[in-house]
Design a protein around this motif. Structure first.
Motif, PDB file in Angstrom:
ATOM      1  N   PHE A  94     -29.235  25.442 -36.255  1.00  0.00           N
ATOM      2  CA  PHE A  94     -28.114  26.353 -35.678  1.00  0.00           C
ATOM      3  C   PHE A  94     -27.025  25.452 -35.126  1.00  0.00           C
ATOM      4  CE2 PHE A  94     -26.699  28.744 -32.137  1.00  0.00           C
ATOM      5  CZ  PHE A  94     -26.161  30.171 -32.737  1.00  0.00           C
ATOM      6  N   ASN A  95     -25.904  25.889 -35.121  1.00  0.00           N
ATOM      7  CA  ASN A  95     -24.743  25.126 -34.530  1.00  0.00           C
ATOM      8  C   ASN A  95     -23.841  25.970 -33.717  1.00  0.00           C
ATOM      9  OD1 ASN A  95     -23.678  25.605 -37.529  1.00  0.00           O
ATOM     10  ND2 ASN A  95     -21.915  24.955 -36.237  1.00  0.00           N
ATOM     11  N   PRO A 148       6.916  35.154 -40.558  1.00  0.00           N
ATOM     12  CA  PRO A 148       6.191  35.930 -40.131  1.00  0.00           C
ATOM     13  C   PRO A 148       4.447  35.908 -40.688  1.00  0.00           C
ATOM     14  CG  PRO A 148       7.994  37.062 -40.407  1.00  0.00           C
ATOM     15  CD  PRO A 148       8.264  35.719 -40.997  1.00  0.00           C
ATOM     16  N   TYR A 149       4.603  35.066 -41.952  1.00  0.00           N
ATOM     17  CA  TYR A 149       3.343  35.056 -42.889  1.00  0.00           C
ATOM     18  C   TYR A 149       2.669  33.671 -42.754  1.00  0.00           C
ATOM     19  CZ  TYR A 149       5.438  39.521 -44.179  1.00  0.00           C
ATOM     20  OH  TYR A 149       5.974  40.750 -44.073  1.00  0.00           O
ATOM     21  N   ILE A 150       3.417  32.508 -42.441  1.00  0.00           N
ATOM     22  CA  ILE A 150       2.734  31.210 -42.656  1.00  0.00           C
ATOM     23  C   ILE A 150       2.878  30.635 -41.340  1.00  0.00           C
ATOM     24  CG2 ILE A 150       3.280  28.646 -44.082  1.00  0.00           C
ATOM     25  CD1 ILE A 150       4.501  30.621 -46.150  1.00  0.00           C
ATOM     26  N   ALA A 151       1.708  29.905 -41.074  1.00  0.00           N
ATOM     27  CA  ALA A 151       1.537  29.118 -39.760  1.00  0.00           C
ATOM     28  C   ALA A 151       1.070  27.631 -40.282  1.00  0.00           C
ATOM     29  CB  ALA A 151       0.766  29.994 -38.745  1.00  0.00           C
ATOM     30  N   ALA A 152       1.083  26.810 -39.109  1.00  0.00           N
ATOM     31  CA  ALA A 152       0.680  25.301 -39.402  1.00  0.00           C
ATOM     32  C   ALA A 152       0.363  24.984 -38.112  1.00  0.00           C
ATOM     33  CB  ALA A 152       1.572  24.492 -40.233  1.00  0.00           C
ATOM     34  N   GLY A 153      -0.528  23.956 -37.891  1.00  0.00           N
ATOM     35  CA  GLY A 153      -0.813  23.583 -36.545  1.00  0.00           C
ATOM     36  C   GLY A 153      -1.777  22.459 -36.611  1.00  0.00           C
ATOM     37  N   VAL A 154      -2.163  22.187 -35.414  1.00  0.00           N
ATOM     38  CA  VAL A 154      -3.310  21.066 -35.446  1.00  0.00           C
ATOM     39  C   VAL A 154      -4.396  21.706 -34.567  1.00  0.00           C
ATOM     40  CG1 VAL A 154      -1.817  19.063 -35.030  1.00  0.00           C
ATOM     41  CG2 VAL A 154      -2.312  20.374 -32.976  1.00  0.00           C
ATOM     42  N   ALA A 155      -5.720  21.245 -34.912  1.00  0.00           N
ATOM     43  CA  ALA A 155      -7.197  21.779 -34.629  1.00  0.00           C
ATOM     44  C   ALA A 155      -7.811  20.692 -34.176  1.00  0.00           C
ATOM     45  CB  ALA A 155      -7.491  22.560 -35.719  1.00  0.00           C
ATOM     46  N   SER A 156      -8.676  20.999 -33.101  1.00  0.00           N
ATOM     47  CA  SER A 156      -9.863  19.929 -32.671  1.00  0.00           C
ATOM     48  C   SER A 156     -10.724  20.873 -31.860  1.00  0.00           C
ATOM     49  CB  SER A 156      -9.375  19.014 -31.801  1.00  0.00           C
ATOM     50  OG  SER A 156     -10.344  18.053 -31.490  1.00  0.00           O
ATOM     51  N   GLY A 157     -11.727  20.386 -31.422  1.00  0.00           N
ATOM     52  CA  GLY A 157     -13.068  21.116 -30.892  1.00  0.00           C
ATOM     53  C   GLY A 157     -14.166  20.102 -30.727  1.00  0.00           C
ATOM     54  N   TYR A 158     -15.169  20.955 -30.760  1.00  0.00           N
ATOM     55  CA  TYR A 158     -16.587  20.206 -30.880  1.00  0.00           C
ATOM     56  C   TYR A 158     -17.525  21.091 -31.248  1.00  0.00           C
ATOM     57  CZ  TYR A 158     -20.795  18.030 -29.509  1.00  0.00           C
ATOM     58  OH  TYR A 158     -22.283  17.623 -29.506  1.00  0.00           O
ATOM     59  N   ASN A 159     -18.370  20.639 -32.440  1.00  0.00           N
ATOM     60  CA  ASN A 159     -19.328  21.472 -32.944  1.00  0.00           C
ATOM     61  C   ASN A 159     -20.566  20.941 -32.558  1.00  0.00           C
ATOM     62  OD1 ASN A 159     -17.658  23.458 -34.442  1.00  0.00           O
ATOM     63  ND2 ASN A 159     -17.147  21.654 -35.497  1.00  0.00           N
ATOM     64  N   HIS A 160     -21.557  21.433 -31.850  1.00  0.00           N
ATOM     65  CA  HIS A 160     -23.054  21.089 -31.485  1.00  0.00           C
ATOM     66  C   HIS A 160     -24.016  21.514 -32.598  1.00  0.00           C
ATOM     67  CE1 HIS A 160     -25.756  19.034 -28.610  1.00  0.00           C
ATOM     68  NE2 HIS A 160     -26.420  20.118 -29.153  1.00  0.00           N
ATOM     69  N   PHE A 161     -24.666  20.680 -33.102  1.00  0.00           N
ATOM     70  CA  PHE A 161     -25.827  20.921 -34.173  1.00  0.00           C
ATOM     71  C   PHE A 161     -27.176  20.673 -33.382  1.00  0.00           C
ATOM     72  CE2 PHE A 161     -22.443  20.547 -36.822  1.00  0.00           C
ATOM     73  CZ  PHE A 161     -22.587  21.092 -38.005  1.00  0.00           C
ATOM     74  N   PHE A 162     -27.987  21.796 -33.195  1.00  0.00           N
ATOM     75  CA  PHE A 162     -29.251  21.740 -32.588  1.00  0.00           C
ATOM     76  C   PHE A 162     -30.290  21.123 -33.636  1.00  0.00           C
ATOM     77  CE2 PHE A 162     -26.789  24.696 -30.309  1.00  0.00           C
ATOM     78  CZ  PHE A 162     -26.969  24.410 -28.848  1.00  0.00           C
ATOM     79  N   GLY A 163     -30.894  20.010 -33.298  1.00  0.00           N
ATOM     80  CA  GLY A 163     -31.877  19.207 -34.271  1.00  0.00           C
ATOM     81  C   GLY A 163     -33.135  19.984 -34.332  1.00  0.00           C
ATOM     82  N   LYS A 164     -33.609  19.607 -35.457  1.00  0.00           N
ATOM     83  CA  LYS A 164     -35.053  20.407 -35.516  1.00  0.00           C
ATOM     84  C   LYS A 164     -35.995  19.388 -34.765  1.00  0.00           C
ATOM     85  CE  LYS A 164     -34.575  22.742 -40.084  1.00  0.00           C
ATOM     86  NZ  LYS A 164     -34.941  22.663 -41.490  1.00  0.00           N
ATOM     87  N   GLU A 165     -37.282  19.793 -34.865  1.00  0.00           N
ATOM     88  CA  GLU A 165     -38.332  19.146 -34.084  1.00  0.00           C
ATOM     89  C   GLU A 165     -38.231  17.699 -34.589  1.00  0.00           C
ATOM     90  OE1 GLU A 165     -43.058  19.214 -33.255  1.00  0.00           O
ATOM     91  OE2 GLU A 165     -41.956  21.004 -33.574  1.00  0.00           O
ATOM     92  N   GLY A 166     -38.326  16.519 -33.720  1.00  0.00           N
ATOM     93  CA  GLY A 166     -38.122  15.350 -34.238  1.00  0.00           C
ATOM     94  C   GLY A 166     -36.909  14.665 -34.541  1.00  0.00           C
ATOM     95  N   VAL A 167     -35.827  15.406 -34.334  1.00  0.00           N
ATOM     96  CA  VAL A 167     -34.496  15.099 -34.753  1.00  0.00           C
ATOM     97  C   VAL A 167     -33.603  15.392 -33.467  1.00  0.00           C
ATOM     98  CG1 VAL A 167     -32.473  15.579 -36.312  1.00  0.00           C
ATOM     99  CG2 VAL A 167     -34.841  15.662 -37.247  1.00  0.00           C
ATOM    100  N   ASP A 168     -32.888  14.416 -32.981  1.00  0.00           N
ATOM    101  CA  ASP A 168     -31.880  14.390 -31.932  1.00  0.00           C
ATOM    102  C   ASP A 168     -30.745  15.518 -32.418  1.00  0.00           C
ATOM    103  OD1 ASP A 168     -33.352  12.843 -30.435  1.00  0.00           O
ATOM    104  OD2 ASP A 168     -32.173  11.070 -31.040  1.00  0.00           O
ATOM    105  N   ASP A 169     -30.079  16.074 -31.399  1.00  0.00           N
ATOM    106  CA  ASP A 169     -28.992  16.977 -31.488  1.00  0.00           C
ATOM    107  C   ASP A 169     -27.857  16.035 -31.766  1.00  0.00           C
ATOM    108  OD1 ASP A 169     -30.658  19.066 -30.570  1.00  0.00           O
ATOM    109  OD2 ASP A 169     -29.468  19.467 -28.707  1.00  0.00           O
ATOM    110  N   PHE A 170     -26.852  16.445 -32.431  1.00  0.00           N
ATOM    111  CA  PHE A 170     -25.468  15.730 -32.840  1.00  0.00           C
ATOM    112  C   PHE A 170     -24.419  16.496 -32.938  1.00  0.00           C
ATOM    113  CE2 PHE A 170     -27.625  17.162 -36.638  1.00  0.00           C
ATOM    114  CZ  PHE A 170     -26.332  17.510 -37.537  1.00  0.00           C
TER     115      PHE A 170
END
Length: 170
Positions: free
Chosen positions: A51-52, A65-87
């Motif tokens: 899951f993330n 009115p129909y075309i847009a552009a821009g910049v994007a950022s953020g953070y996506n957190h992946f929850f590690g399975k047993e024995g695997v660290d989150d990343f």
């Protein structure tokens, strides 16, 4: 080859902005989009995460009115399975969107670089995030497929849903 696509995409975004001589930022053509995402890893990523969750921030300029552009950022957190660290992934990308109507369906994609966090010996790679969704003046609801072509042939893919709220400039 992946770096070549990244450079070509970024040059395309810069040319799109350069062609606009009289850019005037108004609440009707420019805004920030702040939102959340939730996804299920697929492919290689499903071996290490179930899951993330993510946060996103975008700056958008509407050329027509129909075309847009821009910049994007953020953070996506992946929850590690047993024995695997989150990343996580911190994307730095440009994006294009096509809005079919002032309120209704849209398609678009982010293209940039995804920086990996909490992963040894792998900095990240080409980041793509195509989307299809519904929008109105204040909200965007969308489905996405996200892929970070990370180093050492490890692709981090996820499919999911997202929502953003438009914060207008005044």
């Amino acid at each position: 080859m992946k770096k070549l696509f990244l450079i070509a995409g970024l040059l395309g975004f810069s040319q799109l902005f350069a062609q606009q001589n009289d850019i005037e930022i108004t609440p009707d053509n420019s805004w920030l989009k702040a939102g959340v995402t939730a996804g299920i890893p697929v492919g290689d990523a499903s071996d290490v995460s179930d899951f993330n969750l993510g946060l996103s921030l975008r700056g958008q300029y509407l050329f027509t009115p129909y075309i847009a552009a821009g910049v994007a950022s953020g953070y996506n957190h992946f929850f590690g399975k047993e024995g695997v660290d989150d990343f996580g992934i911190v994307p730095v990308a440009g994006f294009l969107r096509y809005y079919f109507e002032p309120s209704g369906f849209f398609i678009g994609s982010d293209v940039g670089y995804g920086f990996l966090t909490n992963v040894d010996n792998n900095n990240g790679g080409l980041y793509v995030n195509p989307q299809v969704g519904y929008h109105n003046r204040d909200w965007n609801f969308y489905a996405f497929y996200q892929n970070t072509f990370a180093e050492h042939d490890f692709d981090i893919q996820t499919v999911g849903l997202g929502v953003t709220y438009n914060i207008r400039f005044k």
